[in-house]
Scaffold this motif. Sequence first.
Motif, mmCIF file in Angstrom:
data_model
loop_
_atom_site.group_PDB
_atom_site.id
_atom_site.type_symbol
_atom_site.label_atom_id
_atom_site.label_comp_id
_atom_site.label_asym_id
_atom_site.label_seq_id
_atom_site.Cartn_x
_atom_site.Cartn_y
_atom_site.Cartn_z
ATOM 1 N N ALA A 183 4.810 -6.898 15.949
ATOM 2 C CA ALA A 183 4.566 -8.271 16.407
ATOM 3 C C ALA A 183 4.868 -9.219 15.257
ATOM 4 C CB ALA A 183 3.122 -8.447 16.867
ATOM 5 N N THR A 184 5.241 -10.443 15.602
ATOM 6 C CA THR A 184 5.447 -11.439 14.570
ATOM 7 C C THR A 184 4.103 -11.842 13.979
ATOM 8 O OG1 THR A 184 5.572 -13.025 16.399
ATOM 9 C CG2 THR A 184 7.643 -12.419 15.329
ATOM 10 N N TYR B 181 0.443 -13.470 17.555
ATOM 11 C CA TYR B 181 0.748 -12.293 18.381
ATOM 12 C C TYR B 181 0.390 -10.986 17.677
ATOM 13 C CZ TYR B 181 2.415 -15.893 21.288
ATOM 14 O OH TYR B 181 2.442 -17.045 22.040
ATOM 15 N N TYR C 64 12.682 -12.768 14.216
ATOM 16 C CA TYR C 64 12.791 -12.374 15.620
ATOM 17 C C TYR C 64 13.889 -11.334 15.868
ATOM 18 C CZ TYR C 64 9.850 -16.431 16.698
ATOM 19 O OH TYR C 64 8.819 -17.340 16.766
ATOM 20 N N PHE D 15 6.385 -10.264 20.999
ATOM 21 C CA PHE D 15 6.763 -11.487 20.288
ATOM 22 C C PHE D 15 7.737 -12.362 21.071
ATOM 23 C CE2 PHE D 15 10.440 -8.932 19.469
ATOM 24 C CZ PHE D 15 11.489 -9.816 19.234
ATOM 25 N N ASN E 275 5.469 -14.696 26.441
ATOM 26 C CA ASN E 275 5.763 -13.462 25.720
ATOM 27 C C ASN E 275 5.306 -12.254 26.528
ATOM 28 O OD1 ASN E 275 6.907 -14.894 23.674
ATOM 29 N ND2 ASN E 275 5.218 -14.666 22.245
#
Length: 278
Positions: free
Chosen positions: A42-43, A47, A74, A91, A232
């Motif tokens: 996940a970023t 998130y 990303y 994400f 998302n």
Amino acid sequence: MRKVLLSLILVLCLGVLAACGGSGQTSKGGEIGEKKDIKIGATAGPYSDMVTKAIKPVLEKKGYKVEVVEFSDYVQPNLALGNGDLDANLFQHKIYMENFAKENKLELSELVIVPTAPMGIFSNKFKSVGDVADGSTVSLPNDPTNLARALGVLEDAKLITIDSSIDPLKASEKDVKDNPKKLKFTPIEAAQLPRSVESVDLALVPGNFALAAKMNLLDALQLENMPDDYRNRVVVNTKDLDSQLAKDLKAAVESEDFEMTIDSDFQGFGKPEWMKNR
């Protein structure tokens, strides 16, 4: 000697059978038993927090050991998923996932949509949308997907009208049909939008960047009425879509524990249609 030799062969055979059968059932992929040590990417920010606070505890109750892997871009989360370094990620929205998968020849599939931080209209000058003055300067994201979202938020706020013949998910500045307040648009990099609040009258800031800049989503003059395509989702490799892990991940997001954590720790996040309607 013959009896001794036969006895040794029998012992060896029993040992081989025990080694083959003693570790559990073999899965379709040839692995022994179900995989319980998993990695979810996940970023960094809301998130990765969502995975850590709302998903990981539910999976751990099912016996999983979950490692949350944080990313600052990303690109890598999908590449890592595709090459097997991750079991799932969280994400991205649908449009990004489909475009990235096509461009990079990956087979990715969404598992379940999650509550997502919406874009908002932020201002240090005005207290409400009704206060917006003629000729106000407006900063917008300069990438096509987020630009279309920003224009949709402005239209929902009745500040502009977009040509009805245009797909709202693909709208750009040239598709603005009516601009009664003669707003002046300045497209910039999305990551710079939180800082732009200081220098423009209105800033359309995506939720993830707003939260990263310690902005309160509830301070926005108006929040995005977000289509599910922009929310998302938990994503897995398509080949794993029917795996037990995928089923357990989906069940974790659909659990009451997950929603309770969202309500307490992720205020302002817009819930997907499936969550609103159950």
